[in-house]
Each structure stands twice: as structure tokens, then as C-alpha cells.
Design a protein around this motif. Structure first.
Motif, short mmCIF file in Angstrom:
data_model
loop_
_atom_site.label_atom_id
_atom_site.label_comp_id
_atom_site.label_asym_id
_atom_site.label_seq_id
_atom_site.Cartn_x
_atom_site.Cartn_y
_atom_site.Cartn_z
N MET A 83 0.84 -1.18 0.00
CA MET A 83 0.00 0.00 0.00
C MET A 83 0.88 1.24 0.00
N ASN A 84 0.81 2.01 -1.06
CA ASN A 84 1.61 3.22 -1.22
C ASN A 84 0.72 4.45 -1.21
N ALA A 85 1.33 5.58 -0.98
CA ALA A 85 0.62 6.85 -1.00
C ALA A 85 -0.66 6.79 -0.17
N LEU A 86 -0.53 6.30 1.04
CA LEU A 86 -1.70 6.10 1.88
C LEU A 86 -2.39 7.41 2.22
N LYS A 87 -3.71 7.33 2.32
CA LYS A 87 -4.55 8.48 2.60
C LYS A 87 -5.33 8.22 3.89
N PRO A 88 -5.79 9.26 4.55
CA PRO A 88 -6.61 9.05 5.76
C PRO A 88 -7.83 8.16 5.49
N GLU A 89 -8.38 8.24 4.31
CA GLU A 89 -9.55 7.42 4.00
C GLU A 89 -9.22 5.94 3.80
N ASP A 90 -7.96 5.59 3.82
CA ASP A 90 -7.55 4.19 3.79
C ASP A 90 -7.60 3.56 5.18
N THR A 91 -7.86 4.36 6.19
CA THR A 91 -7.93 3.83 7.56
C THR A 91 -9.07 2.83 7.67
N ALA A 92 -8.74 1.63 8.14
CA ALA A 92 -9.72 0.55 8.22
C ALA A 92 -9.05 -0.68 8.81
N VAL A 93 -9.85 -1.68 9.10
CA VAL A 93 -9.32 -3.01 9.37
C VAL A 93 -9.24 -3.75 8.05
N VAL A 122 -5.14 -0.68 10.03
CA VAL A 122 -4.31 0.33 9.37
C VAL A 122 -4.91 1.69 9.68
N THR A 123 -4.09 2.57 10.23
CA THR A 123 -4.53 3.92 10.57
C THR A 123 -3.62 4.92 9.88
N VAL A 124 -4.22 5.80 9.10
CA VAL A 124 -3.46 6.83 8.39
C VAL A 124 -3.91 8.19 8.91
N SER A 125 -2.99 8.86 9.58
CA SER A 125 -3.36 10.13 10.22
C SER A 125 -2.12 10.99 10.38
N SER A 126 -2.32 12.29 10.25
CA SER A 126 -1.22 13.22 10.47
C SER A 126 -1.20 13.70 11.92
#
Length: 126
Positions: A83-93, A122-126
Motif C-alpha cells: 500500500m503506497n501513497a496512503l490516505k486518511p480514507e484508507d484507515t480501516a481493518v 491500518v490507521t493513516v493520520s497526520s
């Protein structure tokens, strides 16, 4: 009985990369098509990628096309989701699943899959 165990999830920042692994035991993974799904609480499970038994066919949802890469190593009995260029909306199980079928037209139907892993967050957050 096939057992699947996912690993590789974690907390990352937007733009980062992660590689999920799905390790199979009990049977040879080569006998199964593999799918990766994800789910956010309160929402339906989303199919994001699939791969045929021989890896000759790979499939992606529009939401991840161009960013995620699915692969498998049947010798190691493992499937992967890069998984590349992850975005906050990719946050999920994220879940991997296995099916006996191999049709490219059905890979996104969760009912096609007989075996599921326990999921990895997976959690994508700044």
C-alpha cells in the motif's frame, strides 16, 4: 482447513507506505484465489484487491488502483498487499480472504470467499 493470519498493519502518516502480509497454514495457498477487503466501523466491508491462484490475474477497486499492489508467493504460502501513497480514507481493518474459485468477474463479492483472517488495523493520520 485453511487458516489465514494478516500482519503488517500500523499507524502511519499520509503519503507513507505499508505492506500487509497474509500467511496461510493448513493447506497450500496455491489452491485459492485471494482477496483483500477492508472495513470501517459502521460501514460495509469493501473489496479492494484480488489475485488469481497463479497470480496471472490481479484486480483492484478504483479507490486503490495505482496505489496498491497485490502479489503472492505460493512457495511461502503468503499473499501481500503493498500500500503506497496512503490516505486518511484508507484507515480501516484490512482482511485477507481465500476462495476456491478463480473468476476475475467475481473477486469482489465477499460471499465468494470461504476463509477469512482476523484482520489487521491500518490507521493513516497526520
Amino acid at each position: 482447513q485453511l487458516q489465514l493470519v494478516e500482519s503488517g498493519g500500523g499507524s502511519v502518516q499520509p503519503g507513507d507506505s505499508l505492506r500487509l502480509a497474509c500467511v496461510a497454514s493448513g493447506r497450500r495457498l496455491a489452491y485459492y484465489g485471494i482477496g483483500w477487503f477492508r472495513q470501517v466501523p459502521g460501514k460495509e466491508r469493501e473489496a479492494i484487491s484480488g489475485i488469481s491462484k497463479s497470480a496471472g490475474g490481479t484486480y483492484y477497486a478504483d479507490s486503490v488502483k495505482g496505489r496498491f499492489i497485490i502479489s503472492r508467493d505460493n512457495v511461502k504460502n503468503t499473499a501481500y498487499l503493498q500500500m503506497n501513497a496512503l490516505k486518511p480514507e484508507d484507515t480501516a481493518v484490512y482482511y485477507c480472504a481465500a476462495r476456491g474459485g478463480d473468476s476475475g468477474s467475481n473477486w469482489y463479492y465477499s460471499y465468494e470467499y470461504d476463509y477469512w483472517g482476523q484482520g489487521t488495523q491500518v490507521t493513516v493520520s497526520s
